[in-house]
Design a protein around this motif. Structure first.
Motif, PDB file in Angstrom:
ATOM      1  N   GLU A 169     -13.151  85.954 104.535  1.00 31.90           N
ATOM      2  CA  GLU A 169     -11.765  86.219 104.896  1.00 31.90           C
ATOM      3  C   GLU A 169     -11.074  87.184 103.930  1.00 31.90           C
ATOM      4  OE1 GLU A 169     -10.616  85.119 107.640  1.00 31.90           O
ATOM      5  OE2 GLU A 169     -11.882  83.403 108.149  1.00 31.90           O
ATOM      6  N   LYS A 170      -9.944  87.702 104.376  1.00 28.46           N
ATOM      7  CA  LYS A 170      -9.067  88.478 103.502  1.00 28.46           C
ATOM      8  C   LYS A 170      -8.286  87.498 102.634  1.00 28.46           C
ATOM      9  CE  LYS A 170      -8.374  92.455 106.591  1.00 28.46           C
ATOM     10  NZ  LYS A 170      -9.233  92.037 107.734  1.00 28.46           N
ATOM     11  N   VAL A 171      -8.260  87.777 101.320  1.00 26.32           N
ATOM     12  CA  VAL A 171      -7.622  86.862 100.378  1.00 26.32           C
ATOM     13  C   VAL A 171      -6.802  87.676  99.372  1.00 26.32           C
ATOM     14  CG1 VAL A 171      -7.970  84.964  98.763  1.00 26.32           C
ATOM     15  CG2 VAL A 171      -9.648  85.352 100.578  1.00 26.32           C
ATOM     16  N   ALA A 172      -5.602  87.227  99.056  1.00 29.50           N
ATOM     17  CA  ALA A 172      -4.807  87.852  98.008  1.00 29.50           C
ATOM     18  C   ALA A 172      -5.527  87.684  96.670  1.00 29.50           C
ATOM     19  CB  ALA A 172      -3.422  87.219  97.953  1.00 29.50           C
ATOM     20  N   ILE A 173      -5.489  88.708  95.820  1.00 34.80           N
ATOM     21  CA  ILE A 173      -6.331  88.724  94.616  1.00 34.80           C
ATOM     22  C   ILE A 173      -6.005  87.590  93.646  1.00 34.80           C
ATOM     23  CG2 ILE A 173      -4.864  90.378  93.385  1.00 34.80           C
ATOM     24  CD1 ILE A 173      -7.543  91.574  92.289  1.00 34.80           C
ATOM     25  N   ILE A 174      -4.723  87.286  93.445  1.00 31.28           N
ATOM     26  CA  ILE A 174      -4.375  86.196  92.537  1.00 31.28           C
ATOM     27  C   ILE A 174      -4.945  84.884  93.050  1.00 31.28           C
ATOM     28  CG2 ILE A 174      -2.464  84.865  91.559  1.00 31.28           C
ATOM     29  CD1 ILE A 174      -0.774  87.412  91.697  1.00 31.28           C
ATOM     30  N   CYS A 175      -4.818  84.676  94.335  1.00 30.52           N
ATOM     31  CA  CYS A 175      -5.357  83.471  94.968  1.00 30.52           C
ATOM     32  C   CYS A 175      -6.873  83.425  94.839  1.00 30.52           C
ATOM     33  CB  CYS A 175      -4.934  83.444  96.431  1.00 30.52           C
ATOM     34  SG  CYS A 175      -5.534  82.021  97.365  1.00 30.52           S
ATOM     35  N   ALA A 176      -7.522  84.557  95.063  1.00 28.51           N
ATOM     36  CA  ALA A 176      -8.985  84.604  95.007  1.00 28.51           C
ATOM     37  C   ALA A 176      -9.510  84.187  93.638  1.00 28.51           C
ATOM     38  CB  ALA A 176      -9.471  86.001  95.357  1.00 28.51           C
TER      39      ALA A 176
ATOM     40  N   VAL B   2      -2.043  78.975 102.436  1.00 29.69           N
ATOM     41  CA  VAL B   2      -1.468  79.390 103.717  1.00 29.69           C
ATOM     42  C   VAL B   2      -2.254  80.604 104.211  1.00 29.69           C
ATOM     43  CG1 VAL B   2       0.844  78.478 103.330  1.00 29.69           C
ATOM     44  CG2 VAL B   2       0.305  80.807 102.577  1.00 29.69           C
ATOM     45  N   ARG B   3      -2.490  80.611 105.514  1.00 38.06           N
ATOM     46  CA  ARG B   3      -3.102  81.770 106.174  1.00 38.06           C
ATOM     47  C   ARG B   3      -1.966  82.469 106.905  1.00 38.06           C
ATOM     48  NH1 ARG B   3      -5.334  82.716 111.379  1.00 38.06           N
ATOM     49  NH2 ARG B   3      -6.944  84.349 111.355  1.00 38.06           N
ATOM     50  N   GLN B   4      -1.530  83.606 106.348  1.00 34.97           N
ATOM     51  CA  GLN B   4      -0.276  84.205 106.772  1.00 34.97           C
ATOM     52  C   GLN B   4      -0.459  85.608 107.346  1.00 34.97           C
ATOM     53  OE1 GLN B   4       4.298  84.473 105.131  1.00 34.97           O
ATOM     54  NE2 GLN B   4       2.653  84.052 103.690  1.00 34.97           N
ATOM     55  N   TYR B   5       0.263  85.888 108.428  1.00 33.55           N
ATOM     56  CA  TYR B   5       0.252  87.242 108.992  1.00 33.55           C
ATOM     57  C   TYR B   5       1.102  88.149 108.119  1.00 33.55           C
ATOM     58  CZ  TYR B   5       1.082  91.243 111.977  1.00 33.55           C
ATOM     59  OH  TYR B   5       1.168  92.520 112.462  1.00 33.55           O
ATOM     60  N   ARG B   6       0.536  89.329 107.778  1.00 37.31           N
ATOM     61  CA  ARG B   6       1.256  90.315 106.971  1.00 37.31           C
ATOM     62  C   ARG B   6       1.264  91.654 107.690  1.00 37.31           C
ATOM     63  NH1 ARG B   6       4.487  88.068 103.109  1.00 37.31           N
ATOM     64  NH2 ARG B   6       3.332  86.663 101.720  1.00 37.31           N
TER      65      ARG B   6
ATOM     66  N   GLY C  17      10.109  74.094 108.437  1.00 36.87           N
ATOM     67  CA  GLY C  17      11.004  74.832 107.547  1.00 36.87           C
ATOM     68  C   GLY C  17      10.813  76.334 107.554  1.00 36.87           C
ATOM     69  N   LEU C  18       9.913  76.830 108.391  1.00 37.96           N
ATOM     70  CA  LEU C  18       9.632  78.269 108.406  1.00 37.96           C
ATOM     71  C   LEU C  18      10.743  79.061 109.075  1.00 37.96           C
ATOM     72  CD1 LEU C  18       5.844  78.352 109.378  1.00 37.96           C
ATOM     73  CD2 LEU C  18       6.853  78.602 107.100  1.00 37.96           C
ATOM     74  N   GLU C  19      10.955  80.281 108.580  1.00 35.97           N
ATOM     75  CA  GLU C  19      11.873  81.205 109.235  1.00 35.97           C
ATOM     76  C   GLU C  19      11.173  81.834 110.432  1.00 35.97           C
ATOM     77  OE1 GLU C  19      13.179  84.043 106.377  1.00 35.97           O
ATOM     78  OE2 GLU C  19      14.010  82.530 105.012  1.00 35.97           O
ATOM     79  N   ASP C  20      11.964  82.398 111.343  1.00 38.05           N
ATOM     80  CA  ASP C  20      11.386  82.996 112.549  1.00 38.05           C
ATOM     81  C   ASP C  20      10.428  84.140 112.221  1.00 38.05           C
ATOM     82  OD1 ASP C  20      12.845  81.245 114.061  1.00 38.05           O
ATOM     83  OD2 ASP C  20      14.459  82.662 114.515  1.00 38.05           O
ATOM     84  N   SER C  21      10.682  84.831 111.105  1.00 37.34           N
ATOM     85  CA  SER C  21       9.852  85.976 110.735  1.00 37.34           C
ATOM     86  C   SER C  21       8.539  85.573 110.077  1.00 37.34           C
ATOM     87  CB  SER C  21      10.622  86.898 109.782  1.00 37.34           C
ATOM     88  OG  SER C  21      10.991  86.183 108.606  1.00 37.34           O
ATOM     89  N   GLU C  22       8.405  84.286 109.707  1.00 40.52           N
ATOM     90  CA  GLU C  22       7.190  83.818 109.034  1.00 40.52           C
ATOM     91  C   GLU C  22       6.193  83.287 110.058  1.00 40.52           C
ATOM     92  OE1 GLU C  22       8.318  82.185 104.709  1.00 40.52           O
ATOM     93  OE2 GLU C  22       9.346  81.109 106.318  1.00 40.52           O
ATOM     94  N   GLU C  23       4.969  83.763 109.939  1.00 41.85           N
ATOM     95  CA  GLU C  23       3.896  83.349 110.839  1.00 41.85           C
ATOM     96  C   GLU C  23       2.704  82.926 109.995  1.00 41.85           C
ATOM     97  OE1 GLU C  23       1.171  85.239 114.454  1.00 41.85           O
ATOM     98  OE2 GLU C  23       2.991  86.283 113.792  1.00 41.85           O
TER      99      GLU C  23
ATOM    100  N   ASP D 101      -1.505  94.289 109.170  1.00 41.89           N
ATOM    101  CA  ASP D 101      -1.575  93.900 110.579  1.00 41.89           C
ATOM    102  C   ASP D 101      -2.678  92.877 110.806  1.00 41.89           C
ATOM    103  OD1 ASP D 101      -0.896  93.814 113.268  1.00 41.89           O
ATOM    104  OD2 ASP D 101      -2.207  95.497 113.810  1.00 41.89           O
ATOM    105  N   ASP D 102      -2.701  91.876 109.938  1.00 42.92           N
ATOM    106  CA  ASP D 102      -3.752  90.864 110.011  1.00 42.92           C
ATOM    107  C   ASP D 102      -3.314  89.650 109.197  1.00 42.92           C
ATOM    108  OD1 ASP D 102      -6.116  89.627 110.668  1.00 42.92           O
ATOM    109  OD2 ASP D 102      -7.424  91.125 109.720  1.00 42.92           O
ATOM    110  N   TYR D 103      -4.124  88.600 109.273  1.00 43.60           N
ATOM    111  CA  TYR D 103      -3.872  87.399 108.482  1.00 43.60           C
ATOM    112  C   TYR D 103      -4.596  87.493 107.140  1.00 43.60           C
ATOM    113  CZ  TYR D 103      -1.857  85.110 112.561  1.00 43.60           C
ATOM    114  OH  TYR D 103      -1.048  84.775 113.625  1.00 43.60           O
ATOM    115  N   ILE D 104      -4.005  86.868 106.128  1.00 43.19           N
ATOM    116  CA  ILE D 104      -4.606  86.840 104.803  1.00 43.19           C
ATOM    117  C   ILE D 104      -4.347  85.469 104.176  1.00 43.19           C
ATOM    118  CG2 ILE D 104      -2.539  87.804 103.700  1.00 43.19           C
ATOM    119  CD1 ILE D 104      -4.447  89.278 101.757  1.00 43.19           C
ATOM    120  N   TYR D 105      -5.308  84.969 103.410  1.00 42.77           N
ATOM    121  CA  TYR D 105      -5.155  83.696 102.729  1.00 42.77           C
ATOM    122  C   TYR D 105      -4.431  83.905 101.400  1.00 42.77           C
ATOM    123  CZ  TYR D 105      -8.227  81.239 105.988  1.00 42.77           C
ATOM    124  OH  TYR D 105      -8.773  80.664 107.112  1.00 42.77           O
ATOM    125  N   GLU D 106      -3.442  83.053 101.165  1.00 39.10           N
ATOM    126  CA  GLU D 106      -2.637  83.134  99.950  1.00 39.10           C
ATOM    127  C   GLU D 106      -2.275  81.726  99.493  1.00 39.10           C
ATOM    128  OE1 GLU D 106       0.575  86.346 100.329  1.00 39.10           O
ATOM    129  OE2 GLU D 106       0.216  85.771 102.411  1.00 39.10           O
TER     130      GLU D 106
END
Length: 205
Positions: A177-184, A73-77, A153-159, A81-86
């Motif tokens: 891209e920006k990637v979460a370390i566990i995912c990377a 998922v490419r998610q806004y965090r 199925g996403l909540e309104d707060s999830e982008e 203040d940007d998207y990151i792959y997780e």
């Protein structure tokens, strides 16, 4: 070894709280420390219980007939203040098994059906995420996903965007891209184990 004397809750939130720790170091000097936690009260902190239950679950899933794509998922965090792959992920609800949480979270975040498989407990036991800041730990579940991606199925707060990445796209993501370390780390493994990415899970430790 240091010694903790007092833990004071500083917030009262549902999913994340801050606690102040008063302690002394191994040589007896005062230590003032702060920790964030998924625990809703002091009694639930891992430094109190001594137990390592999984607060969350991370889902490493392959997709497609050839199992040659990985579900991301490419998610806004707000933290950056940007998207990151997780990897798809989420909290384990009270009384819920983390494998069940993996199935539920995959469906909610991506619309895909997820089938986890059993592995040696050493591979999926809860591991700590950012121990200098939080006592949060997450279990990892491994398996295969199928179906049609959906964000219903996403909540309104999830982008987020659902990404079914092949190896070329994984290379681009790691480079650009920006990637979460566990995912990377898992994606690096995925790149170099083309025949059977989950082959290492067949071994007992």
């Amino acid at each position: 070894m240091g010694h903790i004397h007092k833990v004071t809750p500083l917030t009262e939130n549902k999913h994340l709280n801050m606690y102040a720790i008063d302690a002394t170091s191994k040589i007896g000097t005062p230590v003032h420390y702060f920790v964030s936690s998924r625990a809703e009260s002091t009694e639930g902190l891992k430094l109190v219980t001594g137990k390592n239950h999984p607060d969350g679950v991370v889902i490493y899933s392959l997709y497609g007939e050839k199992k040659d794509r990985v579900v991301l998922v490419r998610q806004y965090r707000y933290t950056i203040d940007d998207y990151i792959y997780e990897f798809p992920a989420g909290l384990v609800e009270p009384g819920e098994n983390y494998r069940e949480a993996g199935i539920r979270e995959m469906k909610e975040e991506t619309g895909l059906d997820f089938e986890p498989f059993k592995v040696d407990k050493a591979y999926e036991k809860p591991f700590f995420t950012t121990i200098g800041m939080t006592d949060e730990s997450c279990a990892t579940v491994y398996g295969y996903a199928c179906g049609t991606p959906s964000k219903c199925g996403l909540e309104d707060s999830e982008e987020l965007e659902i990404v079914l990445a092949d190896r070329e796209e994984v290379k681009r993501i790691l480079r650009e891209e920006k990637v979460a370390i566990i995912c990377a780390y898992m994606l690096m493994h995925f790149l170099h184990e083309e025949e059977e990415p989950f082959g290492f899970l067949q071994e007992e430790l």
